[in-house]
Write an enzyme that holds these catalytic residues in place. Structure first.
Site, short mmCIF file in Angstrom:
data_model
loop_
_atom_site.label_atom_id
_atom_site.label_comp_id
_atom_site.label_asym_id
_atom_site.label_seq_id
_atom_site.Cartn_x
_atom_site.Cartn_y
_atom_site.Cartn_z
N ARG A 41 0.84 -1.19 0.00
CA ARG A 41 0.00 0.00 0.00
C ARG A 41 0.88 1.25 0.00
NH1 ARG A 41 -5.13 1.60 -1.17
NH2 ARG A 41 -6.18 2.68 0.53
N THR A 318 -9.89 0.13 -10.40
CA THR A 318 -8.89 -0.67 -9.70
C THR A 318 -8.83 -1.94 -10.52
OG1 THR A 318 -9.29 0.26 -7.51
CG2 THR A 318 -8.58 -2.00 -7.53
N ASN A 338 -6.31 4.25 -7.23
CA ASN A 338 -7.52 4.75 -6.57
C ASN A 338 -8.55 5.19 -7.62
OD1 ASN A 338 -9.32 5.23 -4.55
ND2 ASN A 338 -8.50 7.21 -3.95
N ASP A 360 -8.13 8.09 0.52
CA ASP A 360 -8.62 6.98 1.34
C ASP A 360 -8.41 7.21 2.84
OD1 ASP A 360 -9.75 5.47 -0.64
OD2 ASP A 360 -8.12 4.03 -0.82
N SER A 389 -7.73 0.74 3.31
CA SER A 389 -8.21 0.28 2.01
C SER A 389 -9.40 -0.66 2.18
CB SER A 389 -7.08 -0.47 1.31
OG SER A 389 -7.53 -1.07 0.11
N GLY A 410 -13.80 -1.80 -7.04
CA GLY A 410 -15.12 -1.34 -6.61
C GLY A 410 -15.14 -0.48 -5.37
N GLY A 411 -13.97 0.01 -4.92
CA GLY A 411 -13.95 0.89 -3.75
C GLY A 411 -14.62 0.22 -2.57
O1 DON Z 1 -8.02 0.96 -1.48
C1 DON Z 1 -9.18 1.18 -1.71
O2 DON Z 1 -10.10 0.71 -1.07
C2 DON Z 1 -9.55 2.07 -2.86
N1 DON Z 1 -8.51 3.00 -3.13
C3 DON Z 1 -9.84 1.20 -4.04
C4 DON Z 1 -10.29 2.00 -5.22
C5 DON Z 1 -11.18 1.25 -6.10
O3 DON Z 1 -11.46 0.10 -5.92
C6 DON Z 1 -11.73 1.97 -7.21
N2 DON Z 1 -12.44 1.07 -8.04
N3 DON Z 1 -13.17 0.65 -8.66
#
Ligand code: DON
Length: 508
Positions: A41, A318, A338, A360, A389, A410-411
């Site tokens: 990370r 991502t 991100n 984040d 994350s 998918g955040g």
């Molecule tokens: O680390 C994380 O949770 C976020 N930065 C991930 C970002 C993400 O999955 C965007 N995507 N679709």
């Protein structure tokens, strides 16, 4: 591992919106002696401080943690990939793994329809944040089949190939990176690059209905939240409630709500804050967490969200890769900048995008990030700290054998999407492709809304969920899973996600 690392270097070239050298990620590794977790990370620069995205009145400066140089954490990808390869790779020379990526960068590759669309969509942002010419901008719009050639990126990959870690964190690449920071008012110094180190972490482990589950510990919230949700679910007969019916969706949503409330309060980088991992995964605690669950009525999330800067859904990206070999060695790797193309800054002369992972962090208590997630002290900014994350690469075993590796972009919806694919396979006994195709939903405590994919659900089911008190919100799609399962006869079954046309599964 060789395949996983080679794919990551190639993605840094052919998937610039999320594949990266300037970002970070997490890797779960099943090897002959057990399961390992690698954290690469990004870290906050040493000059970062907790209020760096607030103005003098203590208000969030909109966009500062998302766009431009200040949004970037210190990249971890190169150190992470090299460590993973040193520990578990079999090919004797890194060349074998990087050369294909160098060729793709040098000779160019034809962009897909979705990449062309994405490059066009973000062209104005690229112009805003880059004064030097970059290969991602053209005079005319991108279209499918156009060649993207990246000579500066090829040079950077070349330096990594020849010098390893030093080829990125020192010498010419570092010089270019620090010059870029100087030009754009970013914070990294050579000290940040020297101090960066990927970390081996103890995987979060647990069991669910006879399957052994291994997932990512902090600084990802994924493993803890996933295991909390699985343990809260285990006492219930989910399959009797039936797939995608109001009763099962409601139970899952309530379990999600509770895990995300804990995420917001307790989770952060364990190198900086104490995270009560055992207490959060304690079975008595998790039973007590469900004491106020009612099958008839949605709970209320007991906190208010500052909606002022909440712009959902943001456009983000991502990428996850799952790899398995014939002996059941497996790698699940989720990596990101991100947002799409990170903070949109390309390092001049080095040819790669920088991340915007600083968003984040909890940049102010109660302030939602781009995924609507809030956080507390545990995820406040500190120099050198890793931002929390949701990335959740996960590996399952059954009776000591490899069973499943999965993960997704998918955040905030990553963790609940992994959960749903697991219950679809284990409780609802769907095949892996059906489990992935099934419509998804998501609850994250705040905002107190049940998100759902608008094309998938019966209107009557949605109506019943509303009657229970859920506030529904439709999305086009939620997450894009990539997984490989071992079938009972030992064959491997890989599945991408129809939600992302560039996804694919291959066997060799
Ligand atoms: O680390 C994380 O949770 C976020 N930065 C991930 C970002 C993400 O999955 C965007 N995507 N679709």
């Amino acid at each position: 591992m060789d395949a996983a690392v080679a794919v990551q270097f190639a993605l840094a070239v052919v998937y610039p919106r999320a594949g990266n050298l300037g970002g970070g990620g997490f890797m779960m590794i099943r090897h002959p002696e057990g399961v390992a977790a690698l954290d690469y990370r990004e870290r906050a620069p040493l000059l970062a401080h907790r209020d760096m995205y607030l103005d003098s009145a203590g208000q969030v400066v909109e966009g500062l943690s998302l766009h431009g140089h200040l949004a970037s954490g210190v990249p971890g990808t190169v150190d992470g990939l090299l460590r993973a390869w040193e520990a578990y790779g079999q090919v004797p020379n890194l060349r074998t793994l990087i050369d294909p990526a160098i060729q793709l960068a040098e000779n160019g590759f034809p962009v897909t329809t979705t990449e062309a669309e994405r490059l066009n969509r973000f062209a104005n942002d690229f112009r805003t944040h880059n004064t030097h010419p970059i290969p991602f901008l053209k005079d005319v719009a991108w279209k499918e089949g156009d060649l993207l050639v990246q000579p500066a990126l090829a040079q950077t990959l070349h330096r990594i190939r020849e010098q390893g870690r030093e080829g990125f964190y020192n010498g010419e690449t570092a010089r270019l990176l620090l010059a870029e920071m100087n030009r754009g008012g970013g914070l990294f110094q050579q000290q940040d690059l020297d101090a960066y180190s990927a970390q081996w972490r103890e995987p979060v482990k647990g069991s669910y209905r006879g399957y052994q589950v291994y997932s990512m510990p902090p600084p990802s919230s994924g493993g803890i939240a996933l295991l909390q949700m699985l343990q809260m679910l285990e006492p219930y007969d989910l399959s009797a409630m039936q797939h995608l019916q109001a009763e099962s969706i409601h139970l899952l949503a309530e379990v999600m709500r509770r895990a995300y409330a804990d995420r917001a309060e307790y989770l952060g980088d364990t190198d900086f804050v104490e995270v009560p991992v055992e207490a959060l995964l304690d079975s008595t605690y998790l039973r007590s967490r469900m004491q106020d669950f009612s099958p008839l009525k949605a709970s209320k999330s007991k906190a208010e969200l500052n909606r002022e800067l909440l712009h959902l859904p943001a456009s983000f990206e991502t990428t996850h890769t799952s790899v398995v070999d014939a002996r059941g060695n497996a790698v699940g790797v989720t990596t990101t900048l991100n947002s799409n193309y990170g903070c949109k800054v390309v390092v001049e002369g080095a040819g790669f995008f920088l991340n915007n992972e600083m968003d984040d962090f909890s940049i102010k208590p109660g302030q939602p990030n781009q995924f609507g997630l809030v956080g507390a002290e545990a995820n406040a900014i500190e120099p050198g700290k890793r931002m929390l994350s949701s990335m959740t690469p996960t590996i399952l075993e059954k009776d000591g054998d490899f069973f499943l590796v999965l993960g997704t972009p998918g955040g905030s919806t990553i963790i609940t999407s992994v959960l749903q694919v697991l219950v679809n396979v284990i409780d609802f006994e769907l095949s892996l492709d059906q489990a992935i195709e099934a419509p998804r939903f998501h609850h994250q405590w705040l905002p107190d809304e049940l998100w759902y994919e608008q094309l998938g659900f019966e209107p009557e089911v949605l109506r019943q969920l509303e009657l229970k008190g859920h506030q529904l919100k439709a999305f086009d799609y939620i997450a894009r899973m990539k997984a490989i399962q071992r079938l009972p006869d030992g064959r491997l079954f890989g599945a991408g996600d129809f939600r992302q046309p560039d996804d694919d599964a291959r066997g060799y």
